[in-house]
Design an enzyme around this catalytic site. Sequence first.
Site, short mmCIF file in Angstrom:
data_model
loop_
_atom_site.label_atom_id
_atom_site.label_comp_id
_atom_site.label_asym_id
_atom_site.label_seq_id
_atom_site.Cartn_x
_atom_site.Cartn_y
_atom_site.Cartn_z
N HIS A 49 0.73 -1.05 -0.08
CA HIS A 49 0.09 0.09 -0.01
C HIS A 49 0.96 1.47 -0.05
O HIS A 49 0.27 2.38 0.64
CB HIS A 49 -1.09 -0.24 1.08
N HIS A 53 -0.99 2.90 -5.72
CA HIS A 53 -1.27 1.32 -5.54
C HIS A 53 -2.74 0.98 -5.68
O HIS A 53 -3.54 1.98 -5.97
CB HIS A 53 -0.96 0.74 -4.19
N ASP A 55 -6.16 -1.27 -4.46
CA ASP A 55 -6.70 -2.16 -3.42
C ASP A 55 -7.68 -3.04 -4.15
O ASP A 55 -8.48 -2.49 -4.76
CB ASP A 55 -7.49 -1.26 -2.40
N HIS A 59 -8.80 -6.42 0.46
CA HIS A 59 -8.01 -5.79 1.59
C HIS A 59 -9.03 -5.64 2.67
O HIS A 59 -8.30 -5.78 3.81
CB HIS A 59 -7.85 -4.25 0.77
N HIS A 164 -14.43 1.90 2.60
CA HIS A 164 -13.54 0.86 1.53
C HIS A 164 -14.57 -0.36 1.18
O HIS A 164 -14.71 -0.65 0.10
CB HIS A 164 -12.37 0.18 2.35
#
Length: 218
Positions: A49, A53, A55, A59, A164
């Site tokens: 990370h 980058h 995800d 993750h 997220h």
Amino acid sequence: MTAHWRDISVPLGASLPTWPDSPGISTRLRLSIEKGDVANVTQLEMDVHTGTHVDAPRHFVEGAATIEELGLDPFIGPAIVIDTGDAGEIDSGVLRAAGVPAEADRVLLRTRNSSAKSMYSAPFDETYAALTLDGASWLAEQNVRLVGIDYLSIQRYDESPEVHRVLLNKGIAILEGISLRDVPAGPCDLICLPLNLPGAEAAPARAIVRHRQTESDR
Ligand SMILES: [Zn+2]
């Protein structure tokens, strides 16, 4: 005139901000011609990370897709750069006002982090601009395939991982740690290639964009 490709990934160097609990980035010459070895060979150590980058769903969602399972399609194709101005909390109101088109596949958020060149200078800044839960839910409903943001996390520093999860649960790739300072808002082509790290929840990536010409540019 054809527009130029611009690099929106950042150099993996010492000035890079890194997440507070991250080991950071280090490189050292493992073999050195100057010291009598036959070649120069650099050893790189960092977590995945670090810097620019991607995800993958794994993750924050156990058992979900890992980086190589996302394939290449989310990462290559038409995208739109959205300017969110000075907003620190990017919610659905900010996104609507910034004009995210209904058909957008890939949305790159150019926030105040880009103007501040935040990805180019350590130390880590806890006050970075990021997406709220409301903003993430709104983007997830738009059926985008990828969301990019110009700091190390798509969610605010003190927020729960729900931001997220809302995106990753829908299989949306999250591109973090880009810099959009020199990129105009509007349609572009994106090429982003995360390293193929089988089984990993994320991977460092190089990402480039090319402004897409509209009729009025010609
Ligand atoms: Zn990440």
